[in-house]
Design an enzyme around this catalytic site. Structure first.
Site, PDB file in Angstrom:
ATOM      1  N   SER A 119       0.853  -1.185   0.000  1.00 58.77           N
ATOM      2  CA  SER A 119       0.000   0.000   0.000  1.00 58.77           C
ATOM      3  C   SER A 119       0.888   1.234   0.000  1.00 58.77           C
ATOM      4  CB  SER A 119      -0.892   0.009   1.241  1.00 58.77           C
ATOM      5  OG  SER A 119      -1.471   1.280   1.446  1.00 58.77           O
ATOM      6  N   SER A 120       0.392   2.306  -0.588  1.00 59.24           N
ATOM      7  CA  SER A 120       1.179   3.540  -0.617  1.00 59.24           C
ATOM      8  C   SER A 120       1.325   4.168   0.764  1.00 59.24           C
ATOM      9  CB  SER A 120       0.546   4.552  -1.579  1.00 59.24           C
ATOM     10  OG  SER A 120      -0.792   4.812  -1.223  1.00 59.24           O
ATOM     11  N   CYS A 121       0.569   3.678   1.759  1.00 61.31           N
ATOM     12  CA  CYS A 121       0.696   4.223   3.119  1.00 61.31           C
ATOM     13  C   CYS A 121       1.996   3.798   3.792  1.00 61.31           C
ATOM     14  CB  CYS A 121      -0.499   3.833   3.980  1.00 61.31           C
ATOM     15  SG  CYS A 121      -0.527   2.095   4.462  1.00 61.31           S
ATOM     16  N   TYR A 148      -1.037  -0.605  10.116  1.00 63.09           N
ATOM     17  CA  TYR A 148      -1.209  -1.274   8.821  1.00 63.09           C
ATOM     18  C   TYR A 148       0.039  -1.083   7.959  1.00 63.09           C
ATOM     19  CZ  TYR A 148      -3.192  -2.270   4.186  1.00 63.09           C
ATOM     20  OH  TYR A 148      -3.434  -2.775   2.933  1.00 63.09           O
ATOM     21  N   LYS A 152       2.697  -3.881   6.229  1.00 62.66           N
ATOM     22  CA  LYS A 152       3.024  -3.940   4.813  1.00 62.66           C
ATOM     23  C   LYS A 152       4.530  -3.764   4.570  1.00 62.66           C
ATOM     24  CE  LYS A 152      -0.880  -4.918   2.991  1.00 62.66           C
ATOM     25  NZ  LYS A 152      -1.023  -6.214   2.268  1.00 62.66           N
ATOM     26  N   HIS A 191     -12.821   2.770   2.415  1.00 66.70           N
ATOM     27  CA  HIS A 191     -11.899   3.854   2.111  1.00 66.70           C
ATOM     28  C   HIS A 191     -12.687   5.044   1.575  1.00 66.70           C
ATOM     29  CE1 HIS A 191      -8.842   0.559   2.112  1.00 66.70           C
ATOM     30  NE2 HIS A 191      -8.105   1.513   2.631  1.00 66.70           N
TER      31      HIS A 191
END
Length: 324
Positions: A119-121, A148, A152, A191
Site C-alpha cells: 500500500s502507498s501508506c 497497517y 506492509k 476507504h
C-alpha cells in the site's frame, strides 16, 4: 554466501497453477479477471471461510496440496481512517500473520514467481511528492494508519529477504488508492472513494438536502481502477524483476473535494456538500512517482471519470448484496 537471483522475466506459463490470495476482494477479483482474459487455465483461490490465512498449519497444507507455480498475495485486512485508528492491533496482527504464513508456505512449496501487494501508506507522511520508491523508511508514518503500514513494510522486507537468502525472484508492488468492483462500501470499513459513493448515492435515494464529509476536502489523492491495477500486476510479473518495490498508480492526483464533486455528479446528487473540519484529513498529499513502472512499459489506461461511472454502475447492480 547468499544465492543470487538468477531470473529473466518473461511470459508466464498459462497452464501452471496460479494462486491468488484474496481472490474475492477488490484487487484479487480484478487479478482473477485479468488472468482469465490472458488465458490462464488453472487459477485457484479460497475464501476466508474455506481457508483462514491466519492459520499457519492450514496455509501450509493448502500450498502442499495445490503446488502453485505463481502466487499473488492480495489478501489483507484493510479499511479507512476510522477503522485503522480504532483497531490498530487487528490491522497489525492480522496482516503480519497472513503475510508470514503465505510467504513461508510459498517458499516451502517452491513457488517460482510471487507478487506481494502492499500500500502507498508505507511511505512517510511528509515524503517528497511525487513519492519515489527510495522514500521508504526515511521518515515518520501517518499515525492514523501506521500499524497497517508497518505490517506492509514487513511484507516488503520479507520478500527482499527471500530474494537474498533463497535466490527466488519474488517482487513487491505498492498500489495507490484503488477502487472498483468488489470494493468495501460499508460505513465503518470503507476507504474514502467507496464511502463517498455510498454517502452521495444514499442522499439521492433519501432526498437529503446535504451531505457531510470528513475533513477539509483539501488533501490530494491519486486513484487507480482495480482493472488497471490487475493489468499492471500481470505486466510486472512478466516484465520486472528486482528487490525494490514498484509503485503502481495513475501518476495524477485530485483533491478530496474534487473527487466528491465528481461522484456527486455521477450519482445525480444536486444538494449541498458540507465539510466537518473537526475530523482528521490524514496525509496532506499522496501521489506516487510511477516512473519505474513506466520504464518497464506500463501506464494507466482508464480515466477517473470512466472508472467512477463503471464503479457506480456496479454498485447499483449489486445494491442488495454489498458488504456492510
Amino acid at each position: 554466501m547468499s544465492p543470487e537471483v538468477q531470473f529473466s522475466p518473461g511470459e508466464l506459463d498459462r497452464a501452471a497453477t496460479f494462486y491468488v490470495a484474496g481472490h474475492r476482494g477488490l484487487v484479487g477479483s480484478a487479478i482473477v479477471r485479468r488472468l482469465q482474459a490472458a488465458g490462464f487455465e488453472n487459477i485457484v483461490g479460497r475464501t476466508s471461510a474455506e481457508l483462514d490465512l491466519k492459520d499457519r498449519d492450514a496455509v501450509f497444507s493448502y500450498f502442499a496440496e495445490i503446488g502453485p507455480k505463481y502466487v499473488v498475495l492480495a489478501a489483507a485486512k484493510v479499511g479507512g481512517i476510522l477503522a485503522n485508528s480504532t483497531y490498530p492491533v487487528d490491522f497489525l496482527s492480522d496482516n503480519i500473520r497472513i503475510q508470514v504464513n503465505v510467504l513461508d508456505a510459498a517458499r516451502e512449496a517452491g513457488v517460482e514467481r510471487l507478487l506481494f501487494l502492499g500500500s502507498s501508506c508505507i511511505y512517510p507522511k511528509f515524503a517528497e511528492q511525487p513519492i519515489r520508491e527510495e522514500s521508504l523508511l526515511t521518515g515518520h508514518l501517518e499515525p492514523t494508519n501506521d500499524a497497517y503500514a508497518i505490517a506492509k513494510i514487513a511484507g516488503i522486507l520479507h520478500v527482499q529477504a527471500v530474494r537474498r537468502q533463497y535466490g527466488l525472484p519474488w517482487i513487491s508492488a505498492m498500489p495507490t488508492n484503488l477502487y472498483g468492483p468488489n470494493d468495501n462500501f460499508s460505513p465503518q470499513g470503507s476507504h474514502v472513494l467507496p464511502a463517498l459513493i455510498r454517502r452521495y448515492d444514499e442522499a439521492v435515494a433519501t432526498g437529503a438536502p446535504s451531505v457531510t464529509n470528513w475533513g477539509t476536502g483539501t488533501p490530494r489523492r491519486e486513484f487507480l481502477h482495480s482493472d488497471d491495477m490487475a493489468d499492471a500486476c500481470l505486466h510486472l510479473l512478466e516484465h520486472y524483476d528486482g528487490p525494490e518495490q514498484v509503485n503502481v498508480g495513475s501518476g495524477t492526483d485530485v483533491t478530496i473535494r474534487e473527487i466528491a464533486e465528481t461522484i456527486a455528479s455521477v450519482v445525480g446528487f444536486t444538494g449541498h456538500t458540507e465539510w466537518d473540519t473537526t475530523k482528521p484529513d490524514g496525509t496532506p498529499q499522496k501521489l506516487l512517482d510511477v516512473s519505474k513502472l513506466a520504464q518497464s512499459g506500463w501506464t494507466s489506461k482508464m480515466s477517473l471519470p470512466e472508472g467512477l461511472e463503471r464503479t457506480v454502475q456496479w454498485y447499483h447492480d449489486q445494491a442488495g448484496a454489498l458488504r456492510g
